[in-house]
Scaffold this motif. Structure first.
Motif, PDB file in Angstrom:
ATOM      1  N   PHE D 348      10.898   7.160   1.148  1.00  0.00           N
ATOM      2  CA  PHE D 348       9.665   6.364   1.235  1.00  0.00           C
ATOM      3  C   PHE D 348       8.529   7.166   1.858  1.00  0.00           C
ATOM      4  N   TRP D 349       8.866   8.139   2.743  1.00  0.00           N
ATOM      5  CA  TRP D 349       7.846   8.937   3.431  1.00  0.00           C
ATOM      6  C   TRP D 349       7.292  10.030   2.537  1.00  0.00           C
ATOM      7  N   GLN D 350       7.946  10.215   1.392  1.00  0.00           N
ATOM      8  CA  GLN D 350       7.590  11.313   0.511  1.00  0.00           C
ATOM      9  C   GLN D 350       6.865  10.786  -0.726  1.00  0.00           C
ATOM     10  N   LYS D 351       7.444   9.746  -1.335  1.00  0.00           N
ATOM     11  CA  LYS D 351       6.886   9.291  -2.606  1.00  0.00           C
ATOM     12  C   LYS D 351       6.898   7.781  -2.771  1.00  0.00           C
ATOM     13  N   GLY D 352       6.833   7.048  -1.686  1.00  0.00           N
ATOM     14  CA  GLY D 352       6.721   5.606  -1.803  1.00  0.00           C
ATOM     15  C   GLY D 352       5.359   5.200  -2.348  1.00  0.00           C
ATOM     16  N   PRO D 353       5.272   3.995  -2.876  1.00  0.00           N
ATOM     17  CA  PRO D 353       3.985   3.515  -3.396  1.00  0.00           C
ATOM     18  C   PRO D 353       2.887   3.518  -2.335  1.00  0.00           C
ATOM     19  N   ILE D 355       2.462   5.747  -0.056  1.00  0.00           N
ATOM     20  CA  ILE D 355       1.916   7.111   0.039  1.00  0.00           C
ATOM     21  C   ILE D 355       0.849   7.270  -1.053  1.00  0.00           C
ATOM     22  N   GLU D 356       1.190   6.791  -2.259  1.00  0.00           N
ATOM     23  CA  GLU D 356       0.244   6.899  -3.376  1.00  0.00           C
ATOM     24  C   GLU D 356      -1.041   6.123  -3.090  1.00  0.00           C
ATOM     25  N   SER D 357      -0.875   4.944  -2.479  1.00  0.00           N
ATOM     26  CA  SER D 357      -2.053   4.114  -2.243  1.00  0.00           C
ATOM     27  C   SER D 357      -2.845   4.578  -1.021  1.00  0.00           C
ATOM     28  N   GLY D 358      -2.255   5.481  -0.246  1.00  0.00           N
ATOM     29  CA  GLY D 358      -2.959   5.966   0.929  1.00  0.00           C
ATOM     30  C   GLY D 358      -2.749   5.131   2.174  1.00  0.00           C
ATOM     31  N   GLU D 359      -1.974   4.052   2.048  1.00  0.00           N
ATOM     32  CA  GLU D 359      -1.708   3.231   3.237  1.00  0.00           C
ATOM     33  C   GLU D 359      -0.870   3.977   4.260  1.00  0.00           C
ATOM     34  N   ARG D 783      -2.029  -0.885 -18.063  1.00  0.00           N
ATOM     35  CA  ARG D 783      -1.330  -0.355 -16.894  1.00  0.00           C
ATOM     36  C   ARG D 783      -2.078  -0.745 -15.633  1.00  0.00           C
ATOM     37  N   ARG D 784      -1.373  -0.705 -14.524  1.00  0.00           N
ATOM     38  CA  ARG D 784      -2.007  -1.059 -13.255  1.00  0.00           C
ATOM     39  C   ARG D 784      -2.890   0.092 -12.776  1.00  0.00           C
ATOM     40  N   PRO D 785      -3.834  -0.233 -11.893  1.00  0.00           N
ATOM     41  CA  PRO D 785      -4.648   0.839 -11.318  1.00  0.00           C
ATOM     42  C   PRO D 785      -3.795   1.762 -10.447  1.00  0.00           C
ATOM     43  N   ARG D 786      -4.257   2.979 -10.258  1.00  0.00           N
ATOM     44  CA  ARG D 786      -3.544   3.964  -9.428  1.00  0.00           C
ATOM     45  C   ARG D 786      -4.185   4.036  -8.046  1.00  0.00           C
ATOM     46  N   GLU D 792      -6.566  -2.763  -4.090  1.00  0.00           N
ATOM     47  CA  GLU D 792      -7.825  -3.490  -4.269  1.00  0.00           C
ATOM     48  C   GLU D 792      -7.645  -4.631  -5.270  1.00  0.00           C
ATOM     49  N   LEU D 793      -6.867  -4.377  -6.291  1.00  0.00           N
ATOM     50  CA  LEU D 793      -6.615  -5.408  -7.293  1.00  0.00           C
ATOM     51  C   LEU D 793      -5.896  -6.610  -6.661  1.00  0.00           C
TER      52      LEU D 793
END
Lengths: 192, 303, 304, 857
Positions: D348-353, D355-359, D783-786, D792-793
């Motif tokens: 999760f610390w490497q590639k969890g969602p 991380i992608e969202s910046g949270e 597709r969902r936003p990245r 935000e969605l």
């Protein structure tokens, strides 16, 4: 007169001299075909097992043979003697050899330092020692002797969540050790 | 077909999601058409060489022998390149199967190649004349077989457009063999400037074109569904071009004696027409295997 | 070799291929699709036993064809489960006869607004191991061979990848594996049969939709099952490939279907291509003659 | 069943071929539906109405098995005058406290009188009749979307297939349990089956199809916070041994409670446990309410929990509210993950969602992670308990590779190290772990502890050290030891009975010599009920256990679930205890009164009878009562679910979303997405929508869709299928349901968004299982936003719905709204939730003071 080996083994010759004139069967068999046999016959041993996926508990036969000089599971299939499954398996059960042998399986301990960006390797014994230290330190730091004046003698500092493929014996020891250490947040997929 | 176009709920009673029932052939372009063309060329050229010898046309003898050998070799190369395991080409000689046109064809091809090579070598080097002549004589037997068997090769498949054409295809191919050999004769004559032996090639062209175009006409005239790929789509289009080229090539060949350019153009049209016909046959086969309607509707119509 | 070697009913298919008397009985598959649950255990068990290659992960995409992501039989898929979703007229599934007994017909599902019910057909397809096998007939190397069990297999130490079999199969079963260069298909687990084991797919099948056994016995079983379904009012049920009089002389692997064969991606009435082979050779002979004649005409007479 | 337990479905197929009617009631048209006699689509979350209406049909039509009901159930019990049924309380029973969202069950206790005519208005039978009277076929139509004519056919079939000559079996899985009213779903089915006389009889019962190899075993020999072995409860804060024992009944087989408990303590603490120190009862830590996995997760976010062991479990994908789970993991000091392959909970610390969202930012996550490779099932000895309580031993075939070890090895050697580090401690808190019996023999280079030795300890030993053969040998004086009383006998005669493999063909159809079922190798629980009160089979067709007067013992096909020589005529002496307090006609021997509980006076947090409430997130108001949703479901502050009828919500999240599994995959996917063989069969996450919904929202088959709930937005491929049928609800129009299999995550060969991210954390108040079968959502094409746009969605949707823009509790603000309803053991006077409600006859669980059962997804 003795016919030369290449000739008698030449399918054309066998076609012309045997019953398989059209060359569609007996005359054209290859060495691979002549030597075909189930690889399970070459297994070093066969053990009885139970499918690790769902809760039906289908019987499995596990065949162990030599692969590339090492012992490996060469086949897993249903155990026909089982009154539960009668030798049958679903796609997951039928894939359980791959579950054991697939290349994505991890076989080394990995360690991620706090705030690190990548894994590093760690010796198993060291890891076990570090984990034992973490447990004891956390337990010491979070011990609760009582709550609202009532004795509880416990720690809420660490928790455990087990999967549903743990054996009964494993769950028994997990529950026994954690409870004796005073941990109570001992949980399982069974609640999820 | 992209996944977006599919609709799970739409029950398709005529096929399984529009997918092919048959495997579309693994035989590719240009390998298959090239092999068909080269094989028939070699076959007819070999016969032409023998006929030239028998009728005292030494120039054409050499042309026939050399073209036959070269085309056989080139054809074998294309055939081998089509194999998934080319190093196992010789496994073709493991058996001799009457039910397998490719098995029979392999024996023919191997024999024909050996005979034409020997005949050509003899002709080019001038050595071992009698043996060369004997080999050539043999190739006059293998030649027609080599040209004709691919008709069975293709027809003896489950590919609707091919299987249903087992009458037309051998004729198309041997007709094509004649026009190809004629093209070789015309071209060599034009290039060497030796116009003495051009008339057999002209007649060969006319005879071949009659046969080839006749076979094409038969294909096009058929009204059964599985012949549809011969008149529609890429196959149909190519087949029309092929016929036009072959016919005009044969006619233009009549001017060969007067114009080297006409001779060369005639040779090109004849060869091009023959080659195009092979591509047409390949594509028609592919199309008939790809669209399940050819399988379903033809078989559902069976009594 | 007998009179029906190329076409028509053939009693002893192994004997016809040169096996001496006393060879094993012909075996086969009876796939009863009316009890197939589409679990795909057959696909996986087959791949595990036969060591078929894993897919290229980058190519794995949803097909959108119901739950079928295998799509077709091929060099790496020797069993393929088809999934067909249909709107069918609603039939009363819980009705009673005069004696108050429940009459149960096949699944009809629930109805939509137009009164149509949903039916979900599933069927595990496999090589048919034809009595008259086009792939075997056309193979130029003898790589394809009839076994003592009456099945048809590819011998991987022989196959040179000519791909003739690919075009000759009227069911679109066999295919060439491109990275390996050879043709592959179901062997009915020939190695297992040699060891007295049943094929991996039949062994795994949870509901016995895939039954393995002596072909003559399976045909009897299948007829009985068909009669049972017809009696239950499922008149669409039919056997496919069970008839020795059909175009392939009857299949070694045959099916009970609940709709037209083409709905499952099967040809309705395939005929082995070799049936017409003698005629083909005659036409080829004619054509060869035409070639010779054409040359003769062209060269007729001494040079001018 | 065909979908998730395909091999078990062979028996259904066989039964159908022999004439059985197979009805499939499910929102989803599955592979089971394809082979069922009929599929009945229903709205997720309407099960109590459907089952309740069947009960009403049975009672109103007089179709109950009267003799069975009178003899074997508590139908005749009289309720006090001040008991108020939900019928009269608009969904609430007497004793409800609005403030604490809990019930006081004082007014639910029977008076002790019985009316064997079942006619007194205050007897359970009559209360039941009135309670379910409003559950009519019309109501089923309105709530479930099942037309009255269809309902009538189902009900009449059910009645026709029950009674002396025939039985009906019910089979369920997490479609019933993963609800805020999950336990009451099982209760409703239990009432129905008991009224029809289908419990304890062959071909009857309620089969819980559990999801995993040993999920049943993990409940019996529990790793669950509220249980000790064999369904003994965990002690509560400050509780003495005597107080603890007082809350377990004196009569019925629970009456031997002291023997069960003391033998367990002897197994754990050996010689240290003696009468003088209450057998080390004080060594056990005490619970205070809810310590379930979701509570623990929130406590991680709150910083109270520092360390976490994940032993073959993947909550980042498999638990409800995936974002919550990952935020919790990111706030730990240390985490130990043990699994076969890399899983999302370890990365999760490497590639969890997040991380992608910046949270979350990798370099700011302080969690120290240990990944330890695990052994596969063929690399260790051990037993699994299947869904029929059958223990089956799996033998070790070879050593695990590299550093991989069994969990048995891990826990044993960790325990050794910890004990060594504490060896010199004089701190009393370390005594329990130092006094543990922890000396299992080890084998081989890897020093694998002997699983057989552990099983022998679970089975227990007599005073002379010989293995026990039955739990009836247990004593409360410290002379016997037994790790789990219900497992006594699994090692009888020193033989591992779970490893027995007598071939199917060589034994009776009950197959008593294959494996070993707890308790006592009994295959059908409460099988005394297969005979009439006089001990005769109800019918020849259904003969199973009967009294052999000549031999003076019970006999039959199975191990009788009653003392072998207790005659049907036996009547207890006044003041008798334990089983001696039950008569020879009492079939439900784990119950204090020996009777199946149609009405459950104590042990349940949400009422003595089932009541329909809408799911926490639902597009509909409750049509049955004024009380809309469960008044006692467990909810946490800042994580309140979305109610459709609140202005804005219905328009924002107009569709029902439900989650499920596919045959080709396994739960969170680490045992299937990692295998090429399985990954290729279902390579991508997809949603199943009806053609109608596809048209309404512009969704294309094979294309992409984004599904948005108040927690998350995920993307999935679209499968437009007529198997997903919209429900027409009178007065409401069409209800569309979006179906989602939840097997995907970021690891493995095939990857995809995690569906559980969509779900709220709302729990059943009895067992703290999440409501993952129903929520509300919107769906749109594409597709969902990245990146941050994804968050935000979700935020936009929340604002549109009038919800707060923030939804996951961050560190420090995760306190619960209220302590959840009393935990299963929190009531000192709790009696066992025994009987068919807690222990289905063919599977399941003994009536346990520890509460009801648990279900896995």
């Amino acid at each position: 007169m003795e016919r030369p080996g290449w000739l008698v083994n030449w399918p054309v010759y066998r076609q012309l001299t045997g019953a398989d004139r059209l060359g569609r069967g007996f005359a054209v068999r290859s060495p691979h075909t002549e030597h075909a046999a189930p690889r399970t016959e070459a297994a070093a041993r066969v053990v009885s097992s139970v499918c690790p996926y769902c809760a039906v508990g289908c019987g499995q036969k596990v065949y162990v043979g030599m692969v590339g000089g090492r012992e490996a599971v060469t086949q897993i299939e249903g155990d026909p003697d089982s009154p539960v499954s009668r030798g049958r398996l679903c796609p997951k059960g039928a894939a359980s050899k791959q579950l054991v042998t697939h290349s994505g399986r991890q076989d080394k301990v990995l360690y991620r330092r706090p705030f690190a960006a990548s894994w590093e390797s760690l010796d198993l014994a060291t890891a076990m020692d570090m984990i034992a230290d973490r447990v004891l330190a956390t337990r010491a730091a979070t011990w609760e002797e009582s709550v609202d004046g009532k004795r509880v003698a416990r720690t809420l500092g660490f928790a455990s969540l087990g999967g549903a493929t743990l054996d009964n014996e494993e769950n028994y020891l997990i529950n026994k050790l954690w409870t004796a250490l005073g941990a109570i947040q001992i949980e399982n997929q069974a609640r999820i | 077909m992209s996944a977006e176009q599919l609709q799970v709920p739409a029950a398709q009673f005529e096929s399984y999601y529009g997918r092919p029932i048959l495997k579309v052939t693994r035989w590719r372009e240009p390998h298959l058409p090239a092999y068909l063309f080269l094989g028939e060329l070699s076959g007819a050229a070999a016969v032409m060489g023998v006929a030239a010898g028998a009728t005292g046309r030494p120039g054409l003898v050499r042309t026939g022998r050399v073209v036959a050998a070269a085309a056989a070799a080139a054809g074998a190369a294309f055939l081998t390149a089509e194999l998934g395991r080319p190093e196992r080409f010789l496994h073709m000689l493991r058996v001799a199967k009457l039910t397998s046109p490719m098995s029979i064809g392999s024996w023919i091809l191997v024999s024909h190649s050996a005979l034409t090579s020997a005949a050509a070598a003899s002709s080019v080097t001038g050595l071992l004349g009698p043996l060369g002549t004997a080999a050539a004589a043999g190739s006059a037997v293998t030649g027609p077989l080599l040209a004709a068997y691919p008709g069975v090769l293709l027809a003896n498949t489950a590919v609707p457009a091919w299987h249903s054409s087992y009458r037309e295809l051998p004729l198309l191919f041997t007709g094509g063999a004649l026009t190809a050999a004629a093209a070789a004769g015309l071209a060599v004559a034009a290039l060497t400037g030796d116009q003495a032996d051009v008339s057999p090639s002209q007649r060969l062209a006319l005879a071949g074109a009659a046969l080839e175009c006749g076979a094409e006409f038969m294909l096009e005239r058929r009204s059964d569904l599985v012949a549809e790929p011969y008149h529609t789509g890429e196959g149909g289009k190519l087949l029309k071009y092929a016929r036009a080229a072959t016919m005009s090539g044969a006619l233009l060949g009549l001017a060969a004696r007067r114009s080297r350019a006409a001779a060369l153009a005639s040779a090109a049209l004849l060869a091009g027409g023959g080659l195009a016909a092979k591509f047409a046959v390949h594509r028609a086969g592919v199309e008939s295997a790809r669209d399940p309607k050819y399988v379903v509707q033809s078989q559902a119509a069976n009594p | 070799m007998t009179s029906n070697s190329l076409y028509g009913p053939l009693e002893d298919v192994s004997g016809d291929a040169g096996y001496v008397a006393g060879h094993p009985e012909r075996v086969g598959f009876f796939t009863d699709t009316s009890v197939c649950i589409g679990c795909k255990a057959c696909e996986v068990a087959c791949k595990e036993w036969n060591g078929l290659p894993d897919p290229d992960a980058d190519l794995l995409k949803l097909t959108g064809m119901s739950y079928d992501n295998t799509a077709e039989l091929g060099s790496n898929a020797w069993r393929h489960v088809a999934f067909i979703e249909q709107a069918v007229p609603q039939v009363s599934v819980l009705s009673r006869d005069g004696a108050g007994q429940l009459i149960i017909s096949a699944s009809a599902g629930d109805t939509d607004d137009s009164g149509q019910a949903t039916r979900w057909l599933m069927a595990s397809d496999v090589c048919k191991h034809c009595t008259h096998a086009g792939c075997l007939d056309v193979c130029p190397t003898g790589a394809l061979v009839r076994t003592e069990f009456g099945t048809v297999i590819v011998q991987p130490d022989v196959c040179n990848g000519c791909a003739y079999c690919v075009s000759a199969c009227p069911f679109g079963v066999i295919d060439r594996r491109e990275d390996d260069g050879r043709a592959w298909k179901c062997t009915m687990c020939y190695d297992r049969l040699r060891g007295g084991l049943e094929p991996a797919c039949a062994k795994a099948c949870p509901t016995d939709s895939i039954q393995f056994g002596r072909l003559d016995e399976l045909r009897v079983t299948a007829q009985a099952r068909l009669a049972e379904l017809h009696e239950a009012g499922i008149t669409q049920a039919r056997l496919y490939g069970a008839d020795p009089e059909d175009g392939i002389g009857g299949a070694g692997a045959f099916f009970l279907l609940l709709d037209e064969p083409q709905v499952y991606g099967l040809p309705p009435d395939p005929v082995v291509t070799t049936r017409d082979l003698p005629a083909m050779w005659r036409w080829a002979g004619l054509a060869a003659g035409a070639l010779a004649a054409g040359v003769a005409v062209a060269f007729a007479g001494r040079r001018a | 069943m065909a979908e998730c337990h395909p091999v078990a479905f062979q028996w259904v197929v066989q039964a159908k071929q022999r004439g059985a009617t197979v009805l499939h009631v499910d929102p989803r048209f599955t592979r089971t539906s394809a082979l069922a006699s009929a599929h009945v689509p229903t709205r997720a979350g309407g099960d109590i109405v459907f089952l309740g209406a069947l009960i009403n049909y049975v009672l109103a039509g007089g179709h109950e098995f009267r003799e069975y009901v009178t003899a074997y159930t508590n139908a005749a019990d009289m309720l006090p005058a001040d008991f108020v049924d939900a019928e009269d309380g608009d969904g609430l029973f007497s004793g409800y406290d609005q403030e604490t969202r809990t019930y006081d069950n004082a007014t639910w206790q029977p008076t002790g009188e019985r009316d064997l005519t079942l006619s007194h208005p205050r007897c359970v039978f009559q209360v039941l009749k009135r309670h379910f009277a409003r559950y009519t076929p019309e109501l089923v139509d309105e709530v479930c979307g099942i037309a009255p004519a269809d309902f009538e056919r189902i009900a009449s079939t059910l009645v026709a297939c029950s009674g002396r000559e025939k039985t009906t079996a019910w089979v369920y899985a997490v479609g019933w349990t993963q609800h805020s009213t999950g336990v009451q779903h099982i209760r409703t089915a239990s009432i129905l089956q008991t009224l029809l006389g289908n419990m304890g009889r062959p071909g009857g019962g309620i089969m819980a199809l559990r999801g995993h190899a040993n999920i049943q075993g993990a409940t019996d020999i529990p790793t669950l916070f509220h249980l000790l072995g064999g369904y003994l409860p965990m002690p509560a804060a400050g509780e003495s041994m005597e107080a603890y024992l007082r809350r377990i009944p004196d009569t019925g087989f629970w009456g031997n409670k002291r023997a069960y408990l003391v033998s367990m303590l002897k197994a754990w603490f050996g010689d240290a446990a003696s009468a003088a120190n209450d057998y080390c009862f004080g060594y056990l830590p005490r619970i205070t309410g809810d310590h379930g996995t979701y509570r623990t997760t929130l406590d991680m976010i709150d910083g109270k929990v520092k360390g976490y062991f994940l032993l073959g479990e993947n909550p980042a994908v498999g638990s409800a509210g995936g974002r919550l789970q990952r935020l919790a993991l990111a706030n730990l000091d240390w985490l130990v993950v043990k699994d076969l392959a890399m899983i999302e909970s370890a990365t999760f610390w490497q590639k969890g969602p997040e991380i992608e969202s910046g949270e979350l930012v990798t370099e700011r996550i302080g969690t120290e992670v240990f990944f330890l490779p695990a052994a596969a099932h063929v690399e260790k000895d051990g037993s699994f308990t299947n869904t029929q309580r059958l223990l089956q031993w799996h033998e070790k075939a070879l050593d695990p590779p590299g550093d991989a070890r069994s969990d048995l090895s891990f826990i044993y050697h960790l325990g050794r190290k910890i004990r060594a580090k504490l060896a010199s401690s004089s701190d009393p808190r370390d005594r329990p772990v130092l006094d543990l019996t922890w000396d299992y023999p080890v084998e081989g280079e890897q020093e694998e502890p002997s699983a057989v030795a552990v099983l022998a300890e679970i089975n227990g030993h007599a005073a002379d050290g010989s293995p026990l053969s039955a739990f009836t040998q247990l004593a409360g004086d410290g002379s016997t030891s037994c790790g789990s009383w219900i497992h006594a006998g699994v090692f009888a005669g020193g033989v591992n009975q779970s490893a027995r493999r007598k071939p199917d063909a060589e034994q009776s159809w009950v197959a008593l010599e294959w494996g070993w079922a707890w308790p006592a190798n009994r295959r059908i629980l409460y099988n005394r009920a297969s005979a009439d009160p006089q001990g005769r089979p109800w019918s020849e067709a259904k003969a199973y256990i009967w009294w052999d007067a000549d031999a003076g013992e019970w006999t039959g096909h199975d191990v009788p679930d009653i003392e072998k020589t207790k005659p049907p005529s036996f009547r207890p002496q006044p003041g008798a205890r334990a089983q001696a307090a039950l008569s020879g006609a009492d079939a439900f021997i784990m119950q204090a009164d020996g009777k199946a509980a149609l009405f459950v006076p104590s042990g349940l947090a949400d009422g003595p009878l089932p009541v329909h409430f809408e799911p926490a997130e639902s597009p509909l108001r409750n049509r049955v009562y004024g009380q809309d949703t469960s008044p006692v479901s467990v909810q946490y502050r800042d994580r309140l679910p979305v109610r459709a009828q609140v202005a804005g919500h219905a328009a924002t999240y107009p569709y029902v979303v439900t989650t499920y599994r596919l045959t080709e995959h396994h739960t969170a996917g680490s045992m299937s997405r990692t295998l090429g063989r399985l990954a290729e069969l279902q390579p991508e996450l997809f949603c199943e929508v009806s053609p109608g919904l596809a048209a309404e929202r512009g969704l294309a088959n094979g294309g992409w869709a984004t599904i948005i709930t108040a927690r998350a937005a995920i993307e999935a491929r679209v499968l437009v299928t007529r198997r997903n049928r919209p429900l027409r609800i009178p007065g409401e129009g069409v209800i569309h349901q979006v179906g989602l299999p939840y097997h995907w995550g970021s690891e493995g060969i095939v990857t995809g968004d995690s569906v559980n991210d969509l779900l709220p954390v709302v729990l059943d108040p009895n067992v703290y299982i999440q409501e993952s079968k129903v929520a509300t959502c919107d769906i749109r094409p594409g597709r969902r936003p990245r990146g941050p746009a994804r968050l935000e969605l979700v935020r936009q949707y929340r604002e549109q719905a009038g919800l707060g823009a923030e939804w996951e509790p961050q560190q420090g603000d995760a306190g619960p709204d209220a302590e959840p309803a009393a935990g299963p053991d929190a009531e000192p006077d709790a009696e066992p939730a025994a009987g068919p409600d807690a222990g289905p006859a063919q599977t399941g669980h003994p009536a346990a003071p520890g509460g009801t059962e648990h279900h896995d997804q």
